[in-house]
Design a protein around this motif. Structure first.
Motif, mmCIF file in Angstrom:
data_model
loop_
_atom_site.group_PDB
_atom_site.id
_atom_site.type_symbol
_atom_site.label_atom_id
_atom_site.label_comp_id
_atom_site.label_asym_id
_atom_site.label_seq_id
_atom_site.Cartn_x
_atom_site.Cartn_y
_atom_site.Cartn_z
ATOM 1 N N ARG A 131 0.781 -1.130 0.062
ATOM 2 C CA ARG A 131 0.016 0.074 -0.102
ATOM 3 C C ARG A 131 0.968 1.238 -0.005
ATOM 4 O O ARG A 131 0.564 2.102 -0.643
ATOM 5 C CB ARG A 131 -0.793 0.108 1.112
ATOM 6 C CG ARG A 131 -1.886 -0.811 1.137
ATOM 7 C CD ARG A 131 -3.070 -0.370 2.365
ATOM 8 N NE ARG A 131 -2.682 -0.684 3.502
ATOM 9 C CZ ARG A 131 -2.634 -1.450 4.268
ATOM 10 N NH1 ARG A 131 -3.158 -2.626 3.877
ATOM 11 N NH2 ARG A 131 -2.267 -1.394 5.426
ATOM 12 N N HIS A 132 2.006 1.282 0.794
ATOM 13 C CA HIS A 132 2.801 2.286 0.863
ATOM 14 C C HIS A 132 3.423 2.616 -0.515
ATOM 15 O O HIS A 132 3.547 3.647 -0.823
ATOM 16 C CB HIS A 132 3.723 2.317 1.945
ATOM 17 C CG HIS A 132 4.884 3.454 2.036
ATOM 18 N ND1 HIS A 132 4.691 4.267 2.602
ATOM 19 C CD2 HIS A 132 6.190 3.248 1.588
ATOM 20 C CE1 HIS A 132 5.661 5.269 2.518
ATOM 21 N NE2 HIS A 132 6.667 4.549 2.055
ATOM 22 N N ILE A 133 3.959 1.662 -1.239
ATOM 23 C CA ILE A 133 4.515 1.699 -2.619
ATOM 24 C C ILE A 133 3.485 2.424 -3.443
ATOM 25 O O ILE A 133 3.592 3.144 -4.269
ATOM 26 C CB ILE A 133 5.099 0.513 -3.104
ATOM 27 C CG1 ILE A 133 6.520 0.199 -2.181
ATOM 28 C CG2 ILE A 133 5.598 0.738 -4.313
ATOM 29 C CD1 ILE A 133 7.561 1.264 -1.961
ATOM 30 N N LYS A 134 2.185 1.857 -3.505
ATOM 31 C CA LYS A 134 1.325 2.398 -4.346
ATOM 32 C C LYS A 134 0.652 3.645 -4.235
ATOM 33 O O LYS A 134 0.520 4.181 -5.005
ATOM 34 C CB LYS A 134 0.274 1.075 -4.313
ATOM 35 C CG LYS A 134 -0.901 1.380 -5.452
ATOM 36 C CD LYS A 134 -2.010 0.250 -5.437
ATOM 37 C CE LYS A 134 -2.992 0.415 -6.577
ATOM 38 N NZ LYS A 134 -4.173 -0.846 -6.724
ATOM 39 N N ASN A 135 0.506 3.995 -2.939
ATOM 40 C CA ASN A 135 0.043 5.428 -2.583
ATOM 41 C C ASN A 135 0.907 5.794 -1.580
ATOM 42 O O ASN A 135 0.678 5.794 -0.308
ATOM 43 C CB ASN A 135 -1.452 5.105 -2.045
ATOM 44 C CG ASN A 135 -2.382 4.390 -2.945
ATOM 45 O OD1 ASN A 135 -2.418 4.808 -4.083
ATOM 46 N ND2 ASN A 135 -3.158 3.195 -2.715
ATOM 47 N N PRO A 136 1.868 6.449 -1.917
ATOM 48 C CA PRO A 136 2.838 6.958 -0.874
ATOM 49 C C PRO A 136 2.133 8.095 -0.140
ATOM 50 O O PRO A 136 1.914 9.080 -0.778
ATOM 51 C CB PRO A 136 3.966 7.421 -1.446
ATOM 52 C CG PRO A 136 3.651 7.404 -3.023
ATOM 53 C CD PRO A 136 2.672 6.411 -3.237
ATOM 54 N N GLU A 137 2.327 8.245 1.248
ATOM 55 C CA GLU A 137 1.630 9.325 1.946
ATOM 56 C C GLU A 137 2.496 10.326 2.105
ATOM 57 O O GLU A 137 2.115 11.539 2.184
ATOM 58 C CB GLU A 137 1.034 8.677 3.144
ATOM 59 C CG GLU A 137 -0.126 7.558 2.989
ATOM 60 C CD GLU A 137 -0.452 7.055 4.258
ATOM 61 O OE1 GLU A 137 0.007 7.176 5.460
ATOM 62 O OE2 GLU A 137 -1.360 6.040 4.101
ATOM 63 N N ARG A 138 3.835 10.311 2.504
ATOM 64 C CA ARG A 138 4.599 11.299 2.785
ATOM 65 C C ARG A 138 6.007 10.881 2.283
ATOM 66 O O ARG A 138 6.444 10.084 1.556
ATOM 67 C CB ARG A 138 4.834 11.165 4.441
ATOM 68 C CG ARG A 138 3.662 11.420 5.309
ATOM 69 C CD ARG A 138 3.903 11.935 6.678
ATOM 70 N NE ARG A 138 4.085 10.694 7.161
ATOM 71 C CZ ARG A 138 3.244 9.652 7.843
ATOM 72 N NH1 ARG A 138 2.098 10.217 7.781
ATOM 73 N NH2 ARG A 138 3.725 8.643 8.260
ATOM 74 N N GLY A 139 6.782 11.910 2.379
ATOM 75 C CA GLY A 139 8.374 11.744 1.796
ATOM 76 C C GLY A 139 8.254 12.816 0.373
ATOM 77 O O GLY A 139 7.236 13.215 0.092
ATOM 78 N N PRO A 140 9.317 12.145 -0.328
ATOM 79 C CA PRO A 140 9.196 13.105 -1.421
ATOM 80 C C PRO A 140 8.311 12.736 -2.562
ATOM 81 O O PRO A 140 7.796 11.502 -2.681
ATOM 82 C CB PRO A 140 10.845 12.648 -2.067
ATOM 83 C CG PRO A 140 11.047 11.422 -1.485
ATOM 84 C CD PRO A 140 10.494 11.377 -0.072
ATOM 85 N N ILE A 141 8.117 13.412 -3.585
ATOM 86 C CA ILE A 141 6.918 13.381 -4.336
ATOM 87 C C ILE A 141 7.328 12.401 -5.627
ATOM 88 O O ILE A 141 8.663 12.830 -6.018
ATOM 89 C CB ILE A 141 6.440 14.628 -4.926
ATOM 90 C CG1 ILE A 141 5.807 15.546 -3.944
ATOM 91 C CG2 ILE A 141 5.388 14.474 -6.239
ATOM 92 C CD1 ILE A 141 5.402 16.824 -4.406
ATOM 93 N N VAL A 142 6.948 11.375 -5.831
ATOM 94 C CA VAL A 142 7.297 10.411 -6.845
ATOM 95 C C VAL A 142 6.421 10.425 -7.983
ATOM 96 O O VAL A 142 5.260 10.432 -7.773
ATOM 97 C CB VAL A 142 7.373 9.040 -6.319
ATOM 98 C CG1 VAL A 142 7.807 7.822 -7.295
ATOM 99 C CG2 VAL A 142 8.124 8.745 -4.790
ATOM 100 N N PRO A 143 6.887 10.450 -9.412
ATOM 101 C CA PRO A 143 5.972 10.546 -10.346
ATOM 102 C C PRO A 143 5.182 9.266 -10.381
ATOM 103 O O PRO A 143 5.577 8.117 -9.895
ATOM 104 C CB PRO A 143 7.058 10.576 -11.303
ATOM 105 C CG PRO A 143 8.290 11.088 -10.937
ATOM 106 C CD PRO A 143 8.229 10.746 -9.496
ATOM 107 N N ASP A 144 4.093 9.406 -11.007
ATOM 108 C CA ASP A 144 2.929 8.334 -11.103
ATOM 109 C C ASP A 144 3.559 6.967 -11.776
ATOM 110 O O ASP A 144 3.391 5.990 -11.349
ATOM 111 C CB ASP A 144 1.884 8.721 -11.721
ATOM 112 C CG ASP A 144 0.933 9.724 -10.692
ATOM 113 O OD1 ASP A 144 1.194 9.686 -9.610
ATOM 114 O OD2 ASP A 144 0.276 10.261 -11.517
#
Length: 752
Positions: free
Chosen positions: A637-650
């Motif tokens: 879930r964390h990898i699919k929908n990262p909640e915090r941290g650096p913004i990762v491109p889709d």
């Protein structure tokens, strides 16, 4: 006048002074009527017959005053409420249209034309529930004498003939044909008796549906059943079709529920009937996502409710109530308790529990989270304790008696629901009734499904209560399934060894009022130990410092985040930090799960290394425990929908998730292949290997949880099935999932 002026200013309109008084009064009266009509249409779904009839009278009067001058506004409101999924209010809306048809025939003719176009548009764009709602609405219009029998039969036949044509063509997905058949079969009971009098046309419809039902494939039934033994777990379309056959044999015995149109029979019979325009069925569109099949869930054998299709109608009403109010557990519970009181008491209560638990355990996933279902049942128990506790106890006994055949994909949800339910009633419900199931010596094996169930249930209960209080409540015969007291197990370090010396220096610095991370780094740099032992000792000391609570532990990790991030750079380092965590909290799986997830969110440990840690040989026995799979799904879930941290491109996030999911599947398949070969060499039957069956179920669970993402790894799964050294049970499961998830293609011809 001042009050009116203020109201117009708030709505951003011109002031009354600039509008002629007569026009203002007309505009205001029309607007007020439209608002009232809209409000009454929204309220007509109330389940009180007297209230519904009163609103129908009010709506007929109000709409009649607006026609034909305000026809466009009235029709817009009518079409908005009718163009919805089928509901308890559908017959009320049809009754209103029927009453208006008596005096405003041309207006209703225009409305019907627009609704046929809306039905065609819904089918074209894949708005399946809206399309089914419109078909049910046309069915109710027939009961209200608005449309003639030949029109509704022609409409049904257009759906049914598409089923057969699609099946013969072989290019359309079966899910499309199933949907068309489902629309007609669920609408037929409402008018079957009347249509049967039409003779050959109706026989042609039934024959067409019969041909399709005989030829359709049902490989999904094995996969979607909540219990592996498919007794009472039948395909949804087969269940409804058998009820149609039963009704036809019994001259279409009518449902006991009273429609609003029955109270207006005299007036409705005086109206002229319409002939519906032809419906042009859309071409096959392989891009659309068609409704997936499901299996009808049954745990109670209530033969009385199967008569006259009462069970189907009652279940539809229960489901509608739950879907409308599930976000407010008290309102939802009040509605369901009222329904139970209005129907056959205990029989209706059994249906309510069956529907709610069936939705909660539905595969591939439940519509709502487990807590939504559990909280409603708890509220119902508070309102009708004697009745509801008894019914839930019966349901629980059914699950326990069939635990060996319960799908692992439903196991976690069942344990989470039952522990939550028991925590609301002092953990005192059911133990004495369950005890006989656990006295058999055959379940002494710790991998027996019943043993796993009781062990995991007690762990969840301990998360929600106090260890000693629960131990005093549980019968002595079940104490062997209790987990140990969840305290930290601090390892002993000999001060004469390099490990002990490092631990002593670290504990001294960590015990200071203000810990300096730079000093910790200097201490680690002076140590002669290898990198992995250093990490193991450091994380042990840090977690020991914060072992008083979650808050202390997370605060300690926050202080040492920089040091740990610099140290942990590869898979071996990550496994060292996780090894220290799991050894310290070996008696507290919740701490292991929470802290491991926190290490991921703090970017100290990478997701792929947590996945590889979960499938290390040292944790093989723990793979039968829930906490490791909770951790795996939390990582994904964390990898699919990262909640915090650096913004990762889709695209990058999607790429990482795809590889992580594939990695997890490959590791499970590898473990299953190894176990299969071991059983083959030892000449053991797979049914006797609980671990193999459990892991096979966990593979299903993983694919169910991420069912909507299977297309991302579809090509690799197909390649995997055709690869060498793949055991047959794994290949069968993957093929069933591929058959179900290929929404844009016909179902492949694979044996179930």
């Amino acid at each position: 006048m001042g009050r009116m002026s203020e109201r117009f200013r708030k709505r951003g309109r011109e002031s009354p002074e600039s509008v002629p008084a007569k026009r203002l009064r007309q505009y205001d009266a029309t607007e007020n009527r439209m608002e009232t009509i809209d409000m009454l249409m929204a309220q007509i779904g109330a389940f009180n017959v007297v209230g519904v009839l009163l609103r129908i009278h009010q709506l007929e009067s109000l709409i009649s005053e607006c026609l034909p001058d305000d026809k466009d506004q009235v029709l817009a409101i009518l079409k908005r409420y009718v163009n919805r999924p089928p509901s308890h209010a559908t017959s009320s809306y049809a009754t209103i249209v029927g009453l208006l048809n008596v005096g405003f025939y041309p207006v209703i003719a225009e409305c019907l034309g627009d609704l046929v176009q809306a039905l065609q548009k819904a089918l074209l764009k894949g708005k399946w529930e809206k399309a089914r709602g419109l078909l049910h609405f046309f069915t109710e219009l027939y009961n209200c004498n608005v449309i003639n029998g030949s029109s509704i039969l022609r409409l049904y036949l257009s759906f049914a003939l598409n089923c057969v044509a699609d099946e013969m063509d072989g290019l359309a997905p079966q899910l499309r044909s199933d949907f068309f058949a489902y629309c007609v079969i669920t609408a037929l009971p409402l008018i079957g008796r009347d249509l049967q009098l039409s003779g050959e046309s109706f026989d042609h419809l039934i024959t067409t549906l019969h041909i399709y039902m005989q030829k359709r494939k049902q490989s999904h039934g094995v996969l979607l059943s909540i219990f592996e033994d498919t007794d009472q777990q039948e395909d949804y379309l087969d269940t409804f079709w058998m009820q149609i056959i039963h009704l036809r044999q019994n001259n279409w015995l009518k449902h006991d529920g009273q429609r609003p149109s029955m109270y207006f029979d005299i007036k409705l019979s005086a109206s002229l009937q319409h002939d519906l325009p032809e419906l042009e069925m859309p071409e096959v569109n392989l891009v659309l996502e068609y409704p997936r099949p499901w299996v009808v869930f049954r745990i109670f054998d209530i033969e009385y409710l199967d008569i006259e299709l009462d069970r189907y109608h009652l279940e539809c009403e229960i489901l509608e109530m739950f879907q409308q109010a599930c976000m407010d557990r008290r309102v939802c519970a009040d509605s369901l308790v009222t329904l139970i009181d209005r129907n056959s008491g205990g029989l209706a209560a059994h249906c309510v529990v069956e529907v709610i638990l069936g939705q909660m355990l539905a595969l591939p996933k439940s519509p709502q989270i487990t807590l939504a279902y559990g909280s409603v049942l708890v509220e119902m128990c508070k309102r009708r304790p004697n009745l509801m506790h008894k019914v839930i106890a019966e349901a629980t006994l059914v699950f326990i008696s069939k635990m060996s055949s319960l799908r692992v994909a439903c196991f976690d949800r069942l344990v989470n629901w039952l522990s939550h339910y028991m925590s609301n009633f002092f953990f005192a419900a059911g133990w004495e009734h369950w005890e006989p199931f656990f006295t058999d010596s055959s379940i002494d094996c710790e991998l027996n499904p019943l043993a796993i169930f009781m062990r995991e249930l007690l762990k969840k209960c301990f998360r929600l209560g106090y260890h000693k209080a629960i131990r005093d409540t549980v019968p002595v015969s079940l104490h062997k399934y209790m987990p140990p007291v969840p305290n930290a197990l601090v390892p002993y370090f000999d001060n004469g060894t390099p490990t002990g010396q490092l631990a002593q220096e670290l504990n001294k610095e960590l015990g200071m009022k203000r810990t300096n991370p730079q000093v910790i780094e200097e201490i680690l740099a002076r140590s002669e130990l290898d990198k992995q032992p250093k990490i193991h000792v450091l994380i042990t000391c840090v977690l020991r410092m914060g072992c008083a609570s979650f808050t202390h532990t997370l605060a300690a990790l926050k202080i040492m985040k920089t040091v740990l991030s610099n140290l942990v750079t590869n898979e071996e380092d990550s496994h060292s930090i996780l090894s220290g965590l799991f050894e310290l909290w070996v008696n507290n799986e919740q701490f292991q799960y929470v802290v491991a997830e926190k290490l991921l969110r703090m970017n100290i440990v990478q997701a792929k290394y947590i996945v590889s840690w979960i499938f290390t040989p040292r944790l093989k026995k723990d793979l039968t425990k829930m906490y490791l799979w909770e951790l795996l799904y939390a990582v994904m879930r964390h990898i699919k929908n990262p909640e915090r941290g650096p913004i990762v491109p889709d695209d990058e996030s999607d790429f990482c998730f795809k590889h992580l999911m594939l990695d997890a599947v490959l590791r499970i398949v590898k473990a299953l292949n190894v176990s299969f070969e071991e059983n083959k060499l030892a000449a053991r039957h797979l049914d006797d290997d609980y671990w193999f069956k459990w892991m096979l179920g966990r593979l299903e669970d993983l694919l169910f949880v991420h069912f909507n993402d299977l297309n991302k790894i579809k090509s690799r799964l197909i390649k995997m099935c055709n690869g060498p050294n793949m055991c047959e049970p794994v290949v069968k499961i993957i093929q069933r999932f591929l058959a179900l998830c290929l929404k844009s293609q016909p179902e492949p011809n694979t044996s179930p």
